[in-house]
Design a protein around this motif. Structure first.
Motif, short mmCIF file in Angstrom:
data_model
loop_
_atom_site.label_atom_id
_atom_site.label_comp_id
_atom_site.label_asym_id
_atom_site.label_seq_id
_atom_site.Cartn_x
_atom_site.Cartn_y
_atom_site.Cartn_z
N SER A 67 0.87 -1.29 0.10
CA SER A 67 0.15 -0.08 0.13
C SER A 67 0.89 1.26 -0.06
N PRO A 68 0.25 2.38 -0.25
CA PRO A 68 0.93 3.87 -0.37
C PRO A 68 2.09 3.98 1.01
N GLU A 69 1.60 3.53 2.04
CA GLU A 69 2.58 3.70 3.14
C GLU A 69 3.92 3.06 3.38
N TRP A 70 3.97 1.89 2.38
CA TRP A 70 5.18 1.22 2.67
C TRP A 70 6.22 2.08 2.00
N LYS A 71 7.47 1.83 2.57
CA LYS A 71 8.79 2.55 2.27
C LYS A 71 9.45 1.80 1.09
N VAL A 72 10.02 1.92 0.19
CA VAL A 72 10.54 1.29 -0.80
C VAL A 72 12.04 1.62 -0.71
N VAL A 73 12.98 1.01 -0.40
CA VAL A 73 14.46 1.09 -0.44
C VAL A 73 15.12 0.58 -1.72
N ASN A 74 15.70 1.02 -2.36
CA ASN A 74 16.55 0.63 -3.67
C ASN A 74 17.99 0.30 -3.21
N ALA A 75 18.20 -1.07 -2.82
CA ALA A 75 19.79 -1.18 -2.42
C ALA A 75 20.58 -1.60 -3.46
N ARG A 76 20.22 -1.60 -4.66
CA ARG A 76 20.92 -1.69 -5.67
C ARG A 76 22.34 -0.74 -5.70
N GLY A 77 23.41 -1.50 -5.96
CA GLY A 77 24.56 -0.41 -5.96
C GLY A 77 24.72 0.28 -7.31
N SER A 78 25.38 1.38 -7.65
CA SER A 78 25.95 1.81 -8.83
C SER A 78 27.31 1.40 -8.99
N GLU A 79 27.71 0.65 -10.19
CA GLU A 79 28.80 0.12 -10.62
C GLU A 79 29.97 1.15 -10.57
N VAL A 80 31.11 0.82 -10.01
CA VAL A 80 32.31 1.60 -9.97
C VAL A 80 33.58 0.88 -10.28
N LYS A 81 34.46 1.33 -11.15
CA LYS A 81 35.97 0.79 -10.87
C LYS A 81 36.66 1.04 -9.88
N VAL A 82 37.31 0.03 -9.40
CA VAL A 82 38.01 0.05 -8.17
C VAL A 82 39.28 1.28 -8.32
N GLU A 83 39.70 1.54 -9.42
CA GLU A 83 40.86 2.64 -9.79
C GLU A 83 40.39 3.85 -9.62
N ASP A 84 38.98 3.84 -9.65
CA ASP A 84 38.43 5.31 -9.81
C ASP A 84 37.58 5.59 -8.42
N THR A 85 37.92 4.89 -7.39
CA THR A 85 37.34 5.04 -6.07
C THR A 85 38.24 5.74 -5.07
N GLY A 86 39.60 5.79 -5.21
CA GLY A 86 40.56 6.25 -4.38
C GLY A 86 41.05 5.49 -3.15
N TRP A 87 40.55 4.09 -3.38
CA TRP A 87 41.11 3.28 -2.50
C TRP A 87 41.91 1.92 -3.24
N VAL A 88 42.77 1.23 -2.85
CA VAL A 88 43.58 0.33 -3.27
C VAL A 88 43.75 -0.90 -2.43
N PHE A 89 43.69 -2.22 -3.05
CA PHE A 89 43.62 -3.32 -2.01
C PHE A 89 45.01 -3.74 -2.47
N ARG A 90 46.02 -3.82 -1.38
CA ARG A 90 47.47 -4.30 -1.66
C ARG A 90 47.40 -5.83 -1.38
N ASN A 91 46.65 -6.56 -0.70
CA ASN A 91 46.74 -7.98 -0.28
C ASN A 91 45.73 -8.81 -1.27
N THR A 92 46.04 -9.48 -2.09
CA THR A 92 45.40 -10.51 -2.72
C THR A 92 45.33 -11.69 -1.96
N LEU A 93 44.27 -12.70 -2.08
CA LEU A 93 44.18 -14.11 -1.69
C LEU A 93 44.01 -14.98 -2.74
N PRO A 94 44.68 -15.91 -2.64
CA PRO A 94 44.84 -17.15 -3.74
C PRO A 94 43.63 -17.55 -4.05
N GLY A 95 43.32 -17.46 -5.19
CA GLY A 95 41.85 -18.09 -5.39
C GLY A 95 40.69 -17.43 -5.59
#
Length: 304
Positions: free
Chosen positions: A187-215
């Motif tokens: 009904s109209p009183e229900w709140k709708v939350v859009n939890a979809r994320g907007s895709e972004v490239k890691v290199e465009d975020t200002g963050w870097v992940f130094r440690n990779t995990l095998p696999g």
């Protein structure tokens, strides 16, 4: 009856396919620590795709309705509808990736015993991790259809961390779209939350992940609005096809975190938090703590 594979890797492919391509309905339990929850699932497939309804039978009423990649979570007591995408969900009985061949790089895979589950003969498939960066898995699949009937996550001590198991299931349910529609009227009183994320490239975020995990490889990189009163969080997911590690990076806004050395747990999930500058890094997953800490320790702000 389809030809029953003898090779355990072929069995994993059959289990993965059955979860997405068969019509089935049934009731299953989820058990983690002392918590037990019961849910009802209906899964339908036709030429237009996959449709599924998952209904919680314990606690507060809630439903998760999926149409192909769109997921709607109905929480009627809060008059809340959350809309998301199913790209990284590994819900029972669809616990396996579309292609299981790469799993042999990180797990020793073998057949176990044949036992009866929910009145059906089932073949056990055992996956033992080759390192300490992931947990083990045990799967039991219906010999006739390949549908997963029970799934168990095993820690390094051989103990069960969590388990999904059908108590009753019917394979080959006639297609009926009405059975996969929510029973809640929004009904109209229900709140709708859009939890979809907007895709972004890691290199465009200002963050870097130094440690990779095998696999593990990166499978998600999005900006996600987790709460209306907070800035968007950056969300990254690393996965080996079975295990998944989520990283959330958000402004700390003076918030602190609990637990010795930032470590805590919630059900089958381990959680590790650490501050980096004026941001809080939260890393979580159904994986050993050392996998989380290795990822978290390598998160840095990109030098300008």
């Amino acid at each position: 009856m389809a030809e029953v594979p003898t090779d355990p890797l072929n069995w994993l492919g059959r289990i993965s396919s059955a979860a997405h391509k068969l019509n089935y309905s049934g009731t299953f339990t989820y058990q983690s620590s002392k918590s037990v929850e019961t849910s009802r699932i209906v899964h339908m497939v036709d030429a237009t795709g996959e449709y599924e309804k998952l209904e919680a039978l314990d606690g507060s009423p809630r439903e998760v309705v999926r149409s192909n990649d769109e997921v709607q979570c109905f929480l009627p007591e809060q008059h809340l509808l959350i809309i998301d995408q199913s790209s990284t969900r590994r819900s029972f009985p669809a616990r396996l990736p579309a292609s299981a061949t790469s799993l042999s790089e990180n797990y020793r895979i073998r057949k176990g015993e044949v036992v009866r589950i929910a009145g059906m003969e089932s073949q056990q498939i055992i996956l033992e991790p080759k390192d300490a960066l992931r947990f083990g898995h045990q799967f039991w699949a219906d010999v006739n259809s390949g549908l997963l009937l029970r799934a168990r996550l095993i820690n390094e001590k051989g103990e069960s961390i969590e388990q999904f198991a059908f108590t009753e299931v019917h394979v080959g349910t006639p297609f009926d779209r009405e059975k996969v529609k929510s029973r809640f009227e929004r009904s109209p009183e229900w709140k709708v939350v859009n939890a979809r994320g907007s895709e972004v490239k890691v290199e465009d975020t200002g963050w870097v992940f130094r440690n990779t995990l095998p696999g593990y490889r990166q499978v998600v990189s999005v900006n996600r609005q987790t709460r209306a009163d907070r800035a968007a969080a950056y969300h990254v997911v690393f996965s080996d096809g079975l295990a998944a590690i989520s990283v959330f990076i958000e402004p700390s806004a003076g918030r602190s975190f609990a637990g010795p050395n930032g470590v805590s747990a919630s059900g089958a999930f381990n959680i590790f938090r650490r501050p980096v500058g004026d941001h809080l890094i939260t890393v979580l997953g159904e994986v050993p703590v050392q996998a989380l800490t290795r990822i978290a320790d390598g998160v840095e702000m990109r030098k300008k």
